[in-house]
Enzyme design. Sequence first.
Site, PDB file in Angstrom:
ATOM      1  N   ASP A  82      12.823   5.233   1.207  1.00 41.34           N
ATOM      2  CA  ASP A  82      11.655   5.728   1.945  1.00 41.34           C
ATOM      3  C   ASP A  82      10.542   4.674   1.877  1.00 41.34           C
ATOM      4  O   ASP A  82      10.179   4.219   0.782  1.00 41.34           O
ATOM      5  CB  ASP A  82      11.207   7.044   1.274  1.00 41.34           C
ATOM      6  CG  ASP A  82      10.093   7.744   2.011  1.00 41.34           C
ATOM      7  OD1 ASP A  82      10.010   7.610   3.255  1.00 41.34           O
ATOM      8  OD2 ASP A  82       9.298   8.458   1.350  1.00 41.34           O
ATOM      9  N   HIS A  83      10.008   4.300   3.023  1.00 47.32           N
ATOM     10  CA  HIS A  83       8.879   3.334   3.099  1.00 47.32           C
ATOM     11  C   HIS A  83       9.122   2.051   2.305  1.00 47.32           C
ATOM     12  O   HIS A  83       8.280   1.650   1.480  1.00 47.32           O
ATOM     13  CB  HIS A  83       7.571   3.983   2.619  1.00 47.32           C
ATOM     14  CG  HIS A  83       7.054   5.038   3.538  1.00 47.32           C
ATOM     15  ND1 HIS A  83       6.438   4.760   4.739  1.00 47.32           N
ATOM     16  CD2 HIS A  83       7.083   6.397   3.449  1.00 47.32           C
ATOM     17  CE1 HIS A  83       6.104   5.885   5.347  1.00 47.32           C
ATOM     18  NE2 HIS A  83       6.500   6.900   4.585  1.00 47.32           N
ATOM     19  N   HIS A 180       0.542  11.852   5.322  1.00 44.40           N
ATOM     20  CA  HIS A 180       1.114  12.132   4.002  1.00 44.40           C
ATOM     21  C   HIS A 180       0.140  12.917   3.126  1.00 44.40           C
ATOM     22  O   HIS A 180      -1.066  12.730   3.220  1.00 44.40           O
ATOM     23  CB  HIS A 180       1.461  10.813   3.298  1.00 44.40           C
ATOM     24  CG  HIS A 180       2.529  10.026   3.985  1.00 44.40           C
ATOM     25  ND1 HIS A 180       2.292   8.834   4.630  1.00 44.40           N
ATOM     26  CD2 HIS A 180       3.850  10.281   4.144  1.00 44.40           C
ATOM     27  CE1 HIS A 180       3.424   8.377   5.139  1.00 44.40           C
ATOM     28  NE2 HIS A 180       4.389   9.235   4.864  1.00 44.40           N
ATOM     29  N   HIS A 208       7.176  12.111   9.511  1.00 44.95           N
ATOM     30  CA  HIS A 208       6.664  11.866   8.151  1.00 44.95           C
ATOM     31  C   HIS A 208       5.565  12.892   7.891  1.00 44.95           C
ATOM     32  O   HIS A 208       5.052  13.514   8.818  1.00 44.95           O
ATOM     33  CB  HIS A 208       6.119  10.432   8.038  1.00 44.95           C
ATOM     34  CG  HIS A 208       7.208   9.426   7.871  1.00 44.95           C
ATOM     35  ND1 HIS A 208       7.466   8.789   6.690  1.00 44.95           N
ATOM     36  CD2 HIS A 208       8.135   8.983   8.757  1.00 44.95           C
ATOM     37  CE1 HIS A 208       8.510   8.000   6.838  1.00 44.95           C
ATOM     38  NE2 HIS A 208       8.937   8.087   8.094  1.00 44.95           N
ATOM     39  N   GLY A 209       5.202  13.041   6.627  1.00 41.12           N
ATOM     40  CA  GLY A 209       4.132  13.992   6.296  1.00 41.12           C
ATOM     41  C   GLY A 209       4.491  15.402   6.725  1.00 41.12           C
ATOM     42  O   GLY A 209       3.653  16.152   7.221  1.00 41.12           O
ATOM     43  N   SER A 211       5.174  18.026   4.983  1.00 43.04           N
ATOM     44  CA  SER A 211       4.622  19.125   4.154  1.00 43.04           C
ATOM     45  C   SER A 211       3.379  19.697   4.804  1.00 43.04           C
ATOM     46  O   SER A 211       2.474  18.945   5.183  1.00 43.04           O
ATOM     47  CB  SER A 211       4.229  18.594   2.771  1.00 43.04           C
ATOM     48  OG  SER A 211       5.347  18.145   2.071  1.00 43.04           O
ATOM     49  N   ASN A 230      10.566  14.543   6.896  1.00 43.73           N
ATOM     50  CA  ASN A 230      10.338  14.119   5.504  1.00 43.73           C
ATOM     51  C   ASN A 230       9.436  15.105   4.770  1.00 43.73           C
ATOM     52  O   ASN A 230       8.349  15.444   5.251  1.00 43.73           O
ATOM     53  CB  ASN A 230       9.622  12.766   5.482  1.00 43.73           C
ATOM     54  CG  ASN A 230      10.502  11.622   5.928  1.00 43.73           C
ATOM     55  OD1 ASN A 230      11.639  11.826   6.338  1.00 43.73           O
ATOM     56  ND2 ASN A 230       9.978  10.422   5.830  1.00 43.73           N
TER      57      ASN A 230
HETATM   58  P1  13P Z   1       4.637  14.592   2.547  1.00 46.43           P
HETATM   59  O1  13P Z   1       4.453  14.171   1.116  1.00 46.43           O
HETATM   60  O2  13P Z   1       3.329  14.795   3.239  1.00 46.43           O
HETATM   61  O3  13P Z   1       5.591  15.692   2.686  1.00 46.43           O
HETATM   62  O4  13P Z   1       5.287  13.307   3.308  1.00 46.43           O
HETATM   63  C1  13P Z   1       6.535  12.851   2.891  1.00 46.43           C
HETATM   64  C2  13P Z   1       6.912  11.610   3.619  1.00 46.43           C
HETATM   65  O5  13P Z   1       6.574  11.390   4.768  1.00 46.43           O
HETATM   66  C3  13P Z   1       7.761  10.653   2.903  1.00 46.43           C
HETATM   67  O6  13P Z   1       7.985   9.496   3.648  1.00 46.43           O
HETATM   68  O1  G3H Z   2       5.477   8.872   1.784  1.00 43.42           O
HETATM   69  C1  G3H Z   2       5.385   8.806   0.580  1.00 43.42           C
HETATM   70  C2  G3H Z   2       6.192   9.679  -0.292  1.00 43.42           C
HETATM   71  O2  G3H Z   2       5.547  10.924  -0.495  1.00 43.42           O
HETATM   72  C3  G3H Z   2       6.499   8.984  -1.589  1.00 43.42           C
HETATM   73  O3  G3H Z   2       5.378   8.918  -2.403  1.00 43.42           O
HETATM   74  O4  G3H Z   2       5.219   6.534  -3.109  1.00 43.42           O
HETATM   75  O5  G3H Z   2       4.212   8.375  -4.498  1.00 43.42           O
HETATM   76  O6  G3H Z   2       6.693   8.093  -4.383  1.00 43.42           O
HETATM   77  P1  G3H Z   2       5.376   7.911  -3.675  1.00 43.42           P
HETATM   78 ZN    ZN Z   3       6.385   8.895   4.909  1.00 50.30          ZN
END
Ligand code: 13P
Ligand code: G3H
Ligand code: ZN
Length: 284
Positions: A82-83, A180, A208-209, A211, A230
Amino acid sequence: MSLVPLRTLLDAAEQGKYAVGAFNCNNMEIVQAIVAAAEECRSPVILQASQGAIKYAGLDYIVAMVKAAAARATVPICLHLDHGTDFNTVVACIRAGFTSVMFDGSQYEKAENIARTKEIVKIAHAVGVSVEGEIGKIGGVEDEISVDEREAMLTPVPDAIEFFEATGVDALAMSFGTAHGPYKLPPKLALDRIAAVHEKTGAYLVMHGGSGVPEDDVRQGIALGIRKVNIDTELRQAFLGEIRQQLAAKPHEIDPRKIFAPAREVLKEHIKAKMRLFGCAGKA
Ligand code: 13P
Ligand code: G3H
Ligand code: ZN
């Protein structure tokens, strides 16, 4: 079952017009909760690790935990970075057994982002690993942002189309209104942009984001071309929320397992609800 590339899961999601949940993991209980949820829902699933998660747990531990879970599982599982912002980390993940990587070049100008993403696609595809790319920046939740400022943060549709066609990525992250972290106010999604990019290119779009996005918006996004959602923040809240409750109810408990086991159960149920929402439940 051995790990599968992201492309395989998203091709099926496109056919079935659903999205596959991508859940962030960084310890054993979270990995177990995600895979148990997928098994109980008969859902394909993506376990994703950020660079921060890899730093916390160790790349070898992440791969070993997910492979151990997958070996017992009967549903298809993808292990995704991820990222990933660092070339060396992306390549290390490919070598270590990830079946998908995100290269997040959103810090670069468009031309440089395209060039760097193409390089990753060439390497990853040579060994059967999928790639997610990002065009436009998906930030964190911002305070006091005006409508114009918010609009300016959205990815222009022509940029998304150009990036997708030039790079050959398997999944596309673009900015359409999510962020996020926990939202202070419900996000306003630019659903028209999701529809325009998906209609013109067939790209599998990533939310993404995820939640805290209202359920109706998630459903509409999926109907228009979102194929991966995600979720991290909600998992953190569910897991730690239950740990806090357990500690409060059992202040003298000294066995961590008595605290973590109920938290893992709560997390699993939370993930199952997401799988039903995304439409991936019952698809494995
Ligand atoms: P949230 O933490 O907002 O659910 O986003 C997760 C995300 O996009 C991870 O790449
Ligand atoms: O998009 C980011 C994810 O929520 C991961 O977060 O870099 O703190 O592990 P993190
Ligand atoms: Zn993300």
